[in-house]
Design a protein around this motif. Structure first.
Motif, PDB file in Angstrom:
ATOM      1  N   GLN A   1       0.795  -1.060   0.066  1.00  0.00           N
ATOM      2  CA  GLN A   1       0.079   0.075  -0.068  1.00  0.00           C
ATOM      3  C   GLN A   1       0.689   1.178   0.009  1.00  0.00           C
ATOM      4  OE1 GLN A   1      -2.585  -1.859   3.407  1.00  0.00           O
ATOM      5  NE2 GLN A   1      -3.754  -0.307   2.517  1.00  0.00           N
TER       6      GLN A   1
ATOM      7  N   ILE B   1      -7.555   2.920  -6.231  1.00  0.00           N
ATOM      8  CA  ILE B   1      -7.769   1.732  -5.114  1.00  0.00           C
ATOM      9  C   ILE B   1      -9.150   1.199  -5.229  1.00  0.00           C
ATOM     10  CG2 ILE B   1      -7.901   1.061  -2.787  1.00  0.00           C
ATOM     11  CD1 ILE B   1      -6.032   3.260  -2.205  1.00  0.00           C
TER      12      ILE B   1
ATOM     13  N   LEU C   1      -7.566  -4.285  -3.073  1.00  0.00           N
ATOM     14  CA  LEU C   1      -7.628  -4.888  -1.862  1.00  0.00           C
ATOM     15  C   LEU C   1      -8.820  -5.789  -1.607  1.00  0.00           C
ATOM     16  CD1 LEU C   1      -6.617  -1.657   0.541  1.00  0.00           C
ATOM     17  CD2 LEU C   1      -5.195  -3.386  -0.107  1.00  0.00           C
TER      18      LEU C   1
END
Length: 367
Positions: free
Chosen positions: A306, A362, A318
């Motif tokens: 990360q 993300i 994730l």
């Protein structure tokens, strides 16, 4: 990272693996392989398998390194239309990492058998694979490198050691360097091997079952929630007996230990002549990078990945399930979608060196 081989026990504990395509085992003779330490592995052979055909433009090759103690044969089990990615459009090279018992290893070396085998690193694994591609297969560029666990660590090392060799890099359940928690776990795993009486200092006559190592590994392979949901207290004794029972398919203990020691030293921001730290290492990377990590991974802590993602302008996926490091068995659909996205060609040139960090893209996949 490692965790290694998606073993028969692990598969029984999680979801079934996809149907695998067929590809024969092949070997590349590298002769004497000089390591970064200056030591030499004599008469080194690197195992590999190939799937598909290299196209006329020679731009569809994908390298897939093995996870810790995994083999190219086991990699076949996680490829296919329902696997990590569909290999059909590509020329896929599945490579057996140094020390896995197929490539040159403590267990199969005639002149440097067992504990006499030289210590090697993740960077040495990558260097041997570079020789395979360039000297044996005549390849000087790849569409991508895709790796899971220790294979993902090799993938990240590829981006630093040979930054212009690939267009894309996909590292799954991997880390650019071990966290203190990772070091604690893998040092414990190392001690569980070397202190086992049956290991006999590496001079065993029969591969030892290593029950404490198996327990330590099982403790961290998935999350506490997963174990509690999968195994009731009443079922625990049966689970434990199965966990520590001798496994005829278990990797050789010296091979296991050698690869553990390789990953314990891994840091893409270190090494002879290498840049000091992740930020400097990131300036070398030219490939598009996609990092796929599980929040509850207790074998490979996701935090360093990360941290690296914004340095590389990398996309970060994730996974939020309770399967931990074995997300490959429990969240394959989510992982496959992310990998297939990463393998799509990007319009324009590959990224140049990153001078300033910025936010990474993300994507969070829930349970």
């Amino acid at each position: 990272m490692l965790a290694m081989a998606v073993s028969t026990r692990a598969r029984a504990d999680t979801a079934a693996a996809p149907t695998s395509p067929a590809a024969p085992q092949q070997f590349a003779r590298l002769g004497d392989l000089r390591l970064e330490s200056g030591a030499v592995i004599h008469d080194c052979q690197l195992g590999y398998r190939t799937l598909g055909t290299l196209n006329a433009a020679r731009d569809n090759a994908i390298l897939v390194p093995t996870w810790h103690t995994g083999t190219s044969g086991q990699l076949l089990e996680v490829l296919g239309p329902q696997g990590l990615f569909d290999p059909a459009p590509y020329f896929v090279i599945l490579v057996d990492a140094l020390g896995n018992g197929v490539s040159c290893s403590p267990s199969n070396s005639a002149s440097q058998h067992g504990k006499a085998f030289p210590a090697f690193t993740i960077r040495d694994m990558v260097a041997s694979q570079h020789r395979l591609l360039t000297e044996q297969l005549g390849l000087h560029h790849l569409r991508a490198v895709v790796g899971y666990s220790m294979g993902g660590m090799q993938t990240l090392q590829w981006t630093v050691s040979h930054p212009r060799f690939m267009d894309a890099a996909v590292a799954i359940a991997a880390t650019p360097r071990l966290s203190s928690y990772d070091l604690l776990f893998w040092r414990t795993a190392e001690q569980a091997i070397v202190t086992d009486a049956a290991f006999a200092g590496g001079d065993y006559q029969r591969n030892p079952p290593l029950p404490l190592f198996q327990m330590v590994f099982a403790l961290n392979a998935t999350s506490p929630d997963f174990r509690q949901h999968k195994t009731t207290p009443a079922e625990f004794d049966k689970f434990l007996r199965e966990t520590v029972a001798p496994d005829p398919e278990a990797p050789d203990a010296n091979d296991n230990l050698a690869q553990i020691r390789a990953l314990l030293s891994q840091d893409i921001g270190a090494g002879p002549g290498g840049p000091p730290g992740l930020e400097q290492a990131a300036t070398r990377v030219r490939a598009r990078v996609h990092l796929i990590n599980a929040r509850q991974d207790q074998l490979v802590n996701p935090r360093a990945a990360q941290t690296l993602a914004p340095m590389l302008h990398a996309r970060l996926t994730l996974l939020d399930s309770e399967c931990g490091h074995f997300a490959i068995q429990c969240d394959m659909a989510s992982i496959r979608a992310a990998v297939e996205m990463a393998l799509k060609p990007e319009v324009g040139s590959v990224p140049e060196a990153i001078s300033k960090p910025r936010s990474a893209g993300i994507a969070v996949t829930p349970k």
